[in-house]
Every structure is written in structure tokens, then in C-alpha cells.
Design an enzyme around this catalytic site. Structure first.
Site: not given
Lengths: 283, 283, 283
Positions: B89, B134, B158-159
Site C-alpha cells: 500500500l 499489500g 509486515n504491517e
């Protein structure tokens, strides 16, 4: 504060421990950042860290205190006793007891699970001995499990071996860890796994030599604490909330179910046979 | 048609690409049967194929066209850029933006997932570079994942490393692929896996040398296309519909949840720190 | 009692077996404790143990009798025919039949699954030959699966290869065994696995040389029977009840769904092509 009798276990009552407290959460190690602390809980309820009502009560009070202490970010659970992490639920709390006592005991088991499984702290189980039944459940609630690689130690939900049944939330916790099929077979057969087997099926995350257990636990803790806390906690809640909600929504029925099962003559008889077997083995 | 500004990424804005279109779906390869076609979508939004609002919009329009083209039976998604499949993202869509913009962006992310996860086409991810967040999600929506076996490439959700949280449908998609426990640990720690590690846990299905990527993707596609289409599509729908339904039923709440989370001061601050880190790394 | 026509299979009708009964449950082996018995069901409906309506009816009646016999604690299912465990659902029950007949047939398939998946007996599949589609489903309902390690044998839910679709409860049963992702790919591609591959993904629990199959099945049975019966049964019910309930609550809709699907011209055509292919292969 729990009396010395807190430390009941499923060995003969004479061997009750004389410690004033079964849980020692006073030591602190690791200060991963200024103002942060990690608690190490050393279970010491001889001879085998059975989860009695008093033990569970004390355990939950300790846990609650740590949870409210904003500086405490992590918890390592281990045993002070040789060869055993925890022998699981104290059978003396289920044998020859009134339905009321059994119900009270079961609520304490539920409470321990709820508090551990949804803890905001990073929780690491440093499993330095055998960990059957309730001891395995306690490990399964943690974020990470490290076990001493000694083939004499074993871990698993072995309830059926005793003629009793792990309730649905034990099952859910295990299935969340090792999947449906392994859980199905493990619970049906009451399987106890060696550390190497436990690692292979994912029941534990790492196995290490005894002398490296605590340093490995500290390294794992440091890794988990490096993640921004709010993101880690929200993620943990997302993963575990459905399982927690399912249990809380059925909590009262689960108590009734346990009480009516455990007070059956046939079950009481199974427990008596098991206790006599333990006594003989000891003698 | 998207303007050149479509190709924003989370690198400094100056590096916006000058291509008129970020997605090139024009090339066709493989004609598994007379009248059948397979589309190859080459993502080219320099420098790192970030999923911006414009990129996502264009991507979904392309996808819809292919979906309606009855002769198009398969889709291979890959990158035209070196070393990166998609960086995920576009952080610039979440940083310093109005709640309305953030909401519009999030709806586009949802839309991409919905379209890909329930596509009637056979979808193959030919992952020829790193694929965090994303980018990993996009891969996970495909029927089959092949990754170039270069240890410099990594893949994962890996947010949490950025202080943000993968929403429940990212989590569901990953759990459907690698199971609950691996997802729990991967999301909590924001883990990025090497191709070999990703293969081991089932996050990708195959790893190959760079030069064999497209031929392997074509072979996989041929295998999937050999199955009667209606049976394959009904089966895919049966497997994925519960997950899709869960998301669509909570879609509006998920947008609200994202907007209120991402516009928090603390989160905006995390993103700022991350963007500055990226800028420095570049310089 | 079923007539000789009970033994239809999807090979040409002339090859109907001449046995009076397709299922031979008369032999008993193992007497793990005084008064306990284990039944061995030898399927013998030449040429390939297809699951016809008559076969299923007879199978379910045998199963019900065993279930009501309190002394019978275990069931081993195996084949009397060479090279095949069971070829799965009898295609002749679905091809050129009235909707009513198709519906009656499907109810018998559901009944077999329900009875096997929720049996109170310990059930062991001794898979001594190929086991596609319905044969694989039958194996999956058992508590434990042992397969002869002959690379010529295969096992899997390969319905899509024939242009038909495994229903949701086939899917649930497989996903409960090998997880969501493997099931997704296996069903989409209609995959058939060699014994070694099946062991690797957990579709079977053990592979052994042909001559050791029955002794291994007996050893496995003894291990399962060593667990207190009520605890084992309650555990099995806890693991499987959600899946069983899901099916029973949708049972009528599932019949409707099957009938309207299978009586479609396109599907009937696929079945015709498949039957002709089988005929040619035989000739």
C-alpha cells in the site's frame, strides 16, 4: 495471600509444600528500554506445580498486577522445580469434592486461561520440564514456547488417558496452534510428545539445551518487544478474540458441564484409580 | 485513464513514474485451447509498484475487463520493475490525508482484494522481487504462487513493523494459506520471509531461478486450465466464499475502522518516522 | 438383503459381481479385552467397489448393527478386491437417472458419511488399493488411515477431473484433515496422491508394505482401544460435531443442489464422455 496449603498437588497430601507462595514473580530481568520491564514467574509449588485452586488464585492475582503495571511489557513463565513445568490441574480439587467446590475450581481454571490467552504482555513459556494437561494448556496460551530438549520431558493434552475430557476451549487453543487433525488425534489418544516431537508438530516453537533456556527466552522476548506495542496487541487480539469470545459466551454452561461430568460415580472412580496408581508409583 | 501521477509510491514524490499506465495487460501469452487466452499483467509503477489509489483503480478496471472477456481464462501477475513485485500500500495515501481520502483509498484496497480473491480466472502470482504487506496480500489472493529464488527478496505481511495492523481479511487470507499459528506469529512480528522460508511454510507454492519464472508460471497455468472450468470455479467459490462474505458483511465498518485508526496522531507520527527513514536510506 | 445387482460399479454393467453381498462384516479379529470385538469390513463389489445405492444401503445397515452391538468397539474397513479400495460413487447412479433416483442416491451418500464420521467405534481405514473421490471420503471419515505403500495406488478427491464438484461436507472433511490450503489446491485440481505424497500432506497417517497392512491396522486399533471409551467418544464428538451439524442443517438443500447440478445437460454429457473413456480403456 494463599496459605501453605496452596501448594497442593496430585501427589499424596503429606507432600504439600511449605512455601508461603507458589508463584514467585519478584525477580525481574531484561530492561529492553528505559522504563520497561519483563517479569519472570517461577512456579514453585512442590512437588509438581499442580494447578490447585489456591495456586490458580495466586497466579491470577500476580498476573493482574503485572497486567496493570504499564512498565511491565513481557512475562516469562517457568518452573523452579526440577523436571516438571506443571503437572496440570490438581486432581485433589476434583476428587471427593462437592459440586460447589468443583465449580469454584473450574472457574479459576477458566480465569487463568482467559487472563493468559488475552494478555497484553508478550508471554513466553520457558518449559523446563514435563508439561501435561493443564501445564500444556498454560504453555499454549503464551505467544511463544521454548522447551528444554530433554527426551525425558513430555508435553500434551493427555486428559483422555485419565478418563476425562479436555473441554472445547482447551481444544480450540490447541487447534489454533497445531491445526485440527493433529489436535483430533492428540486429544483422542491423550498423546504426550517428546520435545523433538512437539517441535515437529508445532506444539512448541523451539527446543534448546537446559542451560540455554532462559537466555533463549530473553532473546525471543527482545524480538517480540521490538514490535510497536499497540500494533502487536491489536494483532494478538484479532487472532485470539473469536476463541476468547466463544469461551466467555459459554462460560457458565462450561462450568455446569464440568461439574456434572466430574461428579459422576464412574469418573470419580477413574480418578481414584489414578490417584492410587500415583501413590504406588511413589512408594 | 490514470494520469502520470498514478504511479505514486512511498519513495519521495519526485520519483513518480512518467508512464501513462501502471499496469500493462496488453501482452497475451499461451493459447491453451483455440479461442482461449491468458493475460499477463506486468505491474510497472516505478520505483516500487506501490499500490496507490490510482494504481488500484486502474488495476481493478483492467481486472474487470479481463473478467468479462469470456475467452480470457487465466491471469499471471508479475512486475516489470527490477527486484520488487510490489511494495504494498502506498503510504502517501495514508499520511497527511483527509479522512475522506483515506476512506476512498481503503475502499479501493478492499475492491482489489474482492476482485482478485473471487476471480473466475485462474490467477498465478509470478513473484519476481520483494513482496511485503499489500504486495504479499495480492499474491495470497492468487490460486498459485511462484517466487524467484533470490534470498534478497522477501515476502510477508509486515504491517506491525510500521506500527500499523493488517485488517481481519488480510489475516483470513493468510490463515487460509498457512494456517492459524504461523499467521499469528507472522502478523505479530511483522515477519518477512526469504523465498526458501516462504516455501517451507506454504506462503508460496514453488521457488524457481529468475530465468525460469515465466515458463514455470505458464506450466502451472496450463495445469490449472486443464480442469473443466465450471467445476474449478465452483470449487474455488466454495473454498473462498465464507471469507469473502465475512469481509463484504463488515466492509463499511472496516473502512470506518481503518480511517479512525490511520488518522490518529500516534499512527501519523509512526508513518512520518517511517517515511523519513525511507528518504534517508535513499539519500 | 441386497440383490446381486447391489454390486454395480462404473465399469460396464456386464461386469456386475455375482456375490450375494458386497460387504462382508462377518470376520472378527482382535479381542482386545474379554467381551470386546473389532469388526473388519471387507468390501467386495467387483470390479472396483463402486459406491452404488445398494452398496451404500447395505453398508449403512451393517454399520448400524455394529454400532448397536455394545461389545463391538472398533471397525477396520478394507477391500477384498485387488488394487482398489473403492473407486468412489457409482457413476451409473448419476447418469441417465431421474431426479428422484439421483436424490435417493445422494441421501444414501450423506447417510454413509454421517454414520461413519460420527461413529462411536474406533474406525481404521486399511487402504489396500486406489481410493479416489468417494473412496477417499470414506477413508477420511475414519479415525486413522493406513495405506499400502504401492506407488501405483492413489488417493484424493478428484471430482473436478470429471467435471463435477465435491460438496461442502467432502471439503470440510478434507480440510479438517489436511488444512484449508492443501484442500483448496487438491479440490481445484482434482489431485490424486501417491501413498508417499498422501503421507507427506497428512491425507493418510501411515504407509506400510502390503503384507503388513492388517497387522498394522490391528496395532493401531489396539492403541485407540486402550483409551477409556467414554472419554475418547466425547472427544471425537467435540472435534466433529460442528462439521456434522453444518451438514445436517443443510442436508435437504444439499440434495436439491446435487440433483439440479447432476441432471444438467452439460454434466450428463461430461459423465457420458467419462463412461465411454472407461469403456475404451477396458477394451
Amino acid at each position: 495471600a494463599p496459605s501453605p496449603s496452596a501448594c497442593r498437588c496430585f501427589a499424596p497430601r503429606e507432600s504439600r509444600c511449605a512455601n508461603r507462595s507458589c508463584v514467585d514473580a519478584s525477580r525481574r530481568l531484561l530492561r529492553p528500554r528505559r522504563g520497561w520491564r519483563v517479569a519472570v514467574m517461577h512456579m514453585k509449588s512442590p512437588p509438581v506445580n499442580s494447578l490447585s485452586l489456591d495456586f490458580l488464585t495466586e497466579f491470577c492475582i500476580s498476573l493482574e498486577k503485572l497486567e496493570m503495571d504499564k512498565s511491565c511489557r513481557g512475562l516469562i513463565i517457568t518452573s523452579s522445580l526440577p523436571k516438571v513445568f506443571s503437572a496440570g490441574l490438581d486432581i485433589l480439587e476434583m476428587y471427593g469434592k462437592s459440586p460447589e467446590s468443583c465449580g469454584e475450581f473450574w472457574k479459576a481454571v477458566q480465569e487463568m486461561w482467559l487472563k493468559l490467552y488475552s494478555s497484553n504482555m508478550v508471554t513466553v513459556a520457558a518449559i523446563n520440564g514435563s508439561s501435561p494437561a493443564g501445564g500444556c494448556l498454560m504453555s499454549l496460551t503464551c505467544d511463544y514456547r521454548i522447551m528444554v530438549d530433554n527426551p525425558r520431558y513430555s508435553i500434551g493434552l493427555n486428559e483422555t488417558q485419565l478418563g476425562i475430557v479436555a473441554p472445547f476451549w482447551f481444544k480450540d487453543t490447541m487447534a489454533n496452534t497445531v491445526g485440527h487433525r493433529i489436535t483430533e488425534m492428540a486429544l483422542a489418544l491423550g498423546m504426550l510428545y517428546s520435545p523433538a516431537e512437539a517441535l515437529k508438530i508445532g506444539l512448541v516453537d523451539q527446543i534448546v539445551p537446559e542451560e540455554k533456556l532462559m537466555s533463549t527466552a530473553e532473546q525471543a522476548m527482545a524480538k517480540w518487544l521490538a514490535i510497536p506495542a499497540h500494533a502487536r496487541q491489536l494483532t494478538k487480539s484479532m487472532m485470539r478474540k473469536p476463541t476468547v469470545d466463544r469461551m466467555t459466551s459459554k462460560r457458565e454452561a462450561d462450568v455446569q458441564n464440568f461439574v456434572s461430568f466430574i461428579t459422576k460415580d464412574a469418573i470419580q472412580n477413574s480418578l481414584r484409580v489414578y490417584l492410587e496408581m500415583l501413590k504406588k508409583r511413589k512408594a
